[in-house]
Design a protein around this motif. Structure first.
Motif, PDB file in Angstrom:
ATOM      1  N   ASP A  61       0.773  -1.200   0.072  1.00 26.76           N
ATOM      2  CA  ASP A  61       0.079  -0.028  -0.201  1.00 26.76           C
ATOM      3  C   ASP A  61       0.816   1.420  -0.046  1.00 26.76           C
ATOM      4  OD1 ASP A  61       0.918   0.139   2.660  1.00 26.76           O
ATOM      5  OD2 ASP A  61      -0.720  -0.731   3.450  1.00 26.76           O
ATOM      6  N   GLY A  62       0.357   2.279   0.440  1.00 26.15           N
ATOM      7  CA  GLY A  62       1.039   3.408   0.420  1.00 26.15           C
ATOM      8  C   GLY A  62       2.143   3.829   1.362  1.00 26.15           C
ATOM      9  N   VAL A  63       2.142   2.902   2.273  1.00 31.73           N
ATOM     10  CA  VAL A  63       3.015   3.015   3.428  1.00 31.73           C
ATOM     11  C   VAL A  63       3.985   1.668   3.455  1.00 31.73           C
ATOM     12  CG1 VAL A  63       3.454   2.850   5.953  1.00 31.73           C
ATOM     13  CG2 VAL A  63       1.321   4.088   4.983  1.00 31.73           C
ATOM     14  N   LEU A  64       3.538   0.469   3.124  1.00 32.49           N
ATOM     15  CA  LEU A  64       4.105  -0.627   2.965  1.00 32.49           C
ATOM     16  C   LEU A  64       4.649  -1.087   1.919  1.00 32.49           C
ATOM     17  CD1 LEU A  64       2.268  -2.677   5.871  1.00 32.49           C
ATOM     18  CD2 LEU A  64       4.397  -1.409   6.331  1.00 32.49           C
ATOM     19  N   THR A  97      11.072  -5.650  -9.963  1.00 31.60           N
ATOM     20  CA  THR A  97       9.895  -5.616  -8.693  1.00 31.60           C
ATOM     21  C   THR A  97       8.766  -5.811  -9.728  1.00 31.60           C
ATOM     22  OG1 THR A  97       9.857  -3.188  -8.798  1.00 31.60           O
ATOM     23  CG2 THR A  97      11.379  -4.382  -7.163  1.00 31.60           C
ATOM     24  N   ARG A  98       7.827  -6.701  -9.026  1.00 32.29           N
ATOM     25  CA  ARG A  98       6.365  -6.585  -9.584  1.00 32.29           C
ATOM     26  C   ARG A  98       5.348  -6.383  -8.622  1.00 32.29           C
ATOM     27  NH1 ARG A  98       2.276  -9.413  -8.850  1.00 32.29           N
ATOM     28  NH2 ARG A  98       3.393 -11.150  -7.590  1.00 32.29           N
ATOM     29  N   LEU A  99       4.667  -5.256  -8.824  1.00 32.24           N
ATOM     30  CA  LEU A  99       3.643  -4.886  -8.052  1.00 32.24           C
ATOM     31  C   LEU A  99       2.234  -5.261  -8.705  1.00 32.24           C
ATOM     32  CD1 LEU A  99       6.001  -3.530  -6.398  1.00 32.24           C
ATOM     33  CD2 LEU A  99       4.335  -2.020  -5.727  1.00 32.24           C
ATOM     34  N   GLY A 100       1.476  -6.093  -8.393  1.00 32.65           N
ATOM     35  CA  GLY A 100       0.261  -6.406  -9.137  1.00 32.65           C
ATOM     36  C   GLY A 100       0.806  -6.740 -10.572  1.00 32.65           C
ATOM     37  N   THR A 101       0.106  -6.026 -11.309  1.00 32.89           N
ATOM     38  CA  THR A 101       0.448  -6.287 -12.837  1.00 32.89           C
ATOM     39  C   THR A 101       1.693  -5.347 -13.560  1.00 32.89           C
ATOM     40  OG1 THR A 101      -1.214  -4.789 -13.699  1.00 32.89           O
ATOM     41  CG2 THR A 101      -1.777  -7.192 -13.272  1.00 32.89           C
ATOM     42  N   ALA A 102       2.106  -4.587 -12.735  1.00 32.22           N
ATOM     43  CA  ALA A 102       3.113  -3.622 -12.919  1.00 32.22           C
ATOM     44  C   ALA A 102       4.637  -4.187 -12.783  1.00 32.22           C
ATOM     45  CB  ALA A 102       2.980  -2.311 -12.803  1.00 32.22           C
ATOM     46  N   PHE A 103       5.609  -3.507 -13.354  1.00 33.51           N
ATOM     47  CA  PHE A 103       6.883  -3.990 -13.258  1.00 33.51           C
ATOM     48  C   PHE A 103       7.584  -2.519 -12.993  1.00 33.51           C
ATOM     49  CE2 PHE A 103       5.370  -7.656 -14.970  1.00 33.51           C
ATOM     50  CZ  PHE A 103       6.088  -8.731 -14.309  1.00 33.51           C
ATOM     51  N   PRO A 104       7.620  -1.813 -11.890  1.00 28.53           N
ATOM     52  CA  PRO A 104       8.030  -0.448 -11.830  1.00 28.53           C
ATOM     53  C   PRO A 104       9.443  -0.598 -11.640  1.00 28.53           C
ATOM     54  CG  PRO A 104       6.839  -1.353  -9.747  1.00 28.53           C
ATOM     55  CD  PRO A 104       6.760  -2.281 -10.932  1.00 28.53           C
ATOM     56  N   GLU A 121       7.590   5.145 -10.283  1.00 30.49           N
ATOM     57  CA  GLU A 121       6.652   4.124 -10.636  1.00 30.49           C
ATOM     58  C   GLU A 121       6.034   3.224  -9.779  1.00 30.49           C
ATOM     59  OE1 GLU A 121       9.017   2.313 -13.972  1.00 30.49           O
ATOM     60  OE2 GLU A 121       9.425   4.105 -14.939  1.00 30.49           O
ATOM     61  N   GLN A 122       6.754   2.958  -8.816  1.00 28.71           N
ATOM     62  CA  GLN A 122       6.225   2.042  -7.961  1.00 28.71           C
ATOM     63  C   GLN A 122       5.110   2.603  -7.309  1.00 28.71           C
ATOM     64  OE1 GLN A 122       9.211  -0.366  -5.578  1.00 28.71           O
ATOM     65  NE2 GLN A 122       8.268   0.127  -3.791  1.00 28.71           N
ATOM     66  N   ARG A 123       5.045   3.983  -6.986  1.00 32.36           N
ATOM     67  CA  ARG A 123       3.895   4.562  -6.201  1.00 32.36           C
ATOM     68  C   ARG A 123       2.714   4.521  -6.989  1.00 32.36           C
ATOM     69  NH1 ARG A 123       4.156   5.991  -0.593  1.00 32.36           N
ATOM     70  NH2 ARG A 123       2.721   7.531  -1.269  1.00 32.36           N
ATOM     71  N   ILE A 124       3.022   4.765  -8.369  1.00 32.49           N
ATOM     72  CA  ILE A 124       2.092   4.969  -9.195  1.00 32.49           C
ATOM     73  C   ILE A 124       1.240   3.676  -9.468  1.00 32.49           C
ATOM     74  CG2 ILE A 124       1.346   5.363 -11.816  1.00 32.49           C
ATOM     75  CD1 ILE A 124       3.771   7.576 -11.789  1.00 32.49           C
ATOM     76  N   ALA A 125       2.089   2.708  -9.713  1.00 30.60           N
ATOM     77  CA  ALA A 125       1.636   1.081  -9.824  1.00 30.60           C
ATOM     78  C   ALA A 125       0.470   0.899  -8.459  1.00 30.60           C
ATOM     79  CB  ALA A 125       2.825  -0.030  -9.605  1.00 30.60           C
ATOM     80  N   VAL A 126       1.029   1.282  -7.405  1.00 28.97           N
ATOM     81  CA  VAL A 126       0.024   1.100  -6.311  1.00 28.97           C
ATOM     82  C   VAL A 126      -1.329   1.837  -6.308  1.00 28.97           C
ATOM     83  CG1 VAL A 126      -0.442   1.210  -3.749  1.00 28.97           C
ATOM     84  CG2 VAL A 126       2.163   0.489  -4.781  1.00 28.97           C
ATOM     85  N   ILE A 127      -1.264   3.123  -6.768  1.00 32.30           N
ATOM     86  CA  ILE A 127      -2.325   4.020  -6.834  1.00 32.30           C
ATOM     87  C   ILE A 127      -3.255   3.331  -7.988  1.00 32.30           C
ATOM     88  CG2 ILE A 127      -3.112   6.182  -7.655  1.00 32.30           C
ATOM     89  CD1 ILE A 127      -0.516   7.320  -6.210  1.00 32.30           C
ATOM     90  N   ASN A 128      -2.869   3.061  -8.977  1.00 27.19           N
ATOM     91  CA  ASN A 128      -3.603   2.639 -10.167  1.00 27.19           C
ATOM     92  C   ASN A 128      -4.059   1.155  -9.605  1.00 27.19           C
ATOM     93  OD1 ASN A 128      -2.879   4.550 -11.900  1.00 27.19           O
ATOM     94  ND2 ASN A 128      -1.117   3.212 -12.888  1.00 27.19           N
ATOM     95  N   ALA A 129      -3.657   0.404  -9.050  1.00 32.80           N
ATOM     96  CA  ALA A 129      -4.063  -0.718  -8.509  1.00 32.80           C
ATOM     97  C   ALA A 129      -5.313  -0.437  -7.527  1.00 32.80           C
ATOM     98  CB  ALA A 129      -3.244  -1.692  -7.835  1.00 32.80           C
TER      99      ALA A 129
END
Length: 233
Positions: free
Chosen positions: A110-113, A164-171, A176-184
């Protein structure tokens, strides 16, 4: 002086029953929509033992030699939660220097972890870093976006490649990592996240890059399907 009634504070009993029912229905609907749109964890918790069992032991020409001198993330109050699943191993094939591998997984980002990026933990360990180069690591099917950099400390030069993979993104950056979390989150998910980092000591980046790419491709191919899904979706 006679008291005047504030028409904006009429008791609810003066509101017709039908209108109150409609207003109550609207509020209930709004609450239901808000609840339904709250992001939800998309992946179940994976126990430490289950995760370790997924990580390959010996495969192909590679043998497990030890955990190696793997640089771990700096200790902080969130590390235990950031790295619910953390495995470090060192592998070696005949005629090659040892390759150190680190896999860190958490079922919710999430936005913190969020997983620490190596560009953060290496300087805390006393390393000076080169500029990070963006690369695409070829796999048996397609490729995975990754980064590579050189980390130097007294008596040690380490070539580091990771993705790194976050959801469906590879930031490939913190932004890019923060944006991936927001989009998810906007799509209704709290995404899971995994970091795979491989590194080798004592050789230059020109020699290390193809070696780390080949190891990563072989490692993923040798992994059980569940770990492959965690690594590359």
């Amino acid at each position: 002086m006679p008291k005047t009634r504030d028409h904006n504070s009429l008791p609810s009993s003066n509101i017709p029953l039908g209108r109150r029912a409609v207003m109550g229905g609207i509020l209930a609907l709004a609450s239901g929509i808000a609840y339904a749109r709250q992001p939800k964890v998309s992946m179940p918790v994976l126990t430490k033992a289950s995760f370790e069992d997924l990580v390959p032991g010996p495969f192909g020409n590679w043998q497990v030699i030890s955990d190696g001198e793997v640089v771990l993330p700096p200790p902080d109050a969130l590390r235990d939660r950031l790295y619910d699943n953390l495995v470090t191993r060192a592998y070696q094939a005949e005629g090659t220097p040892p390759i150190m591998a680190l896999l860190a997984y958490n079922n919710q980002q999430d936005g913190v972890l969020q997983v620490h990026r190596p560009e953060v933990c290496y300087p805390v360990g006393g390393f000076q870093l080169s500029a990070t180069e963006r690369i695409d690591v070829p796999l048996e099917k397609g490729s995975v976006p990754a980064n590579i950099f050189t980390a130097e400390a007294p008596g040690r030069i380490e070539q580091v490649m990771y993705f790194t993979r976050l959801g469906t993104a590879f930031p490939r950056s913190w932004l890019e990592q923060r944006i991936a979390v927001i989009n998810a989150n906007l799509a209704g998910d709290i995404p899971d996240g995994i970091l795979m980092r491989v590194s080798v000591i004592g050789i230059n980046q020109e020699r290390a890059k193809p070696m780390l790419e080949q190891f990563t491709r072989a490692f993923i191919s040798a992994s059980p399907s569940r770990l492959q899904k965690l690594l590359v979706g």
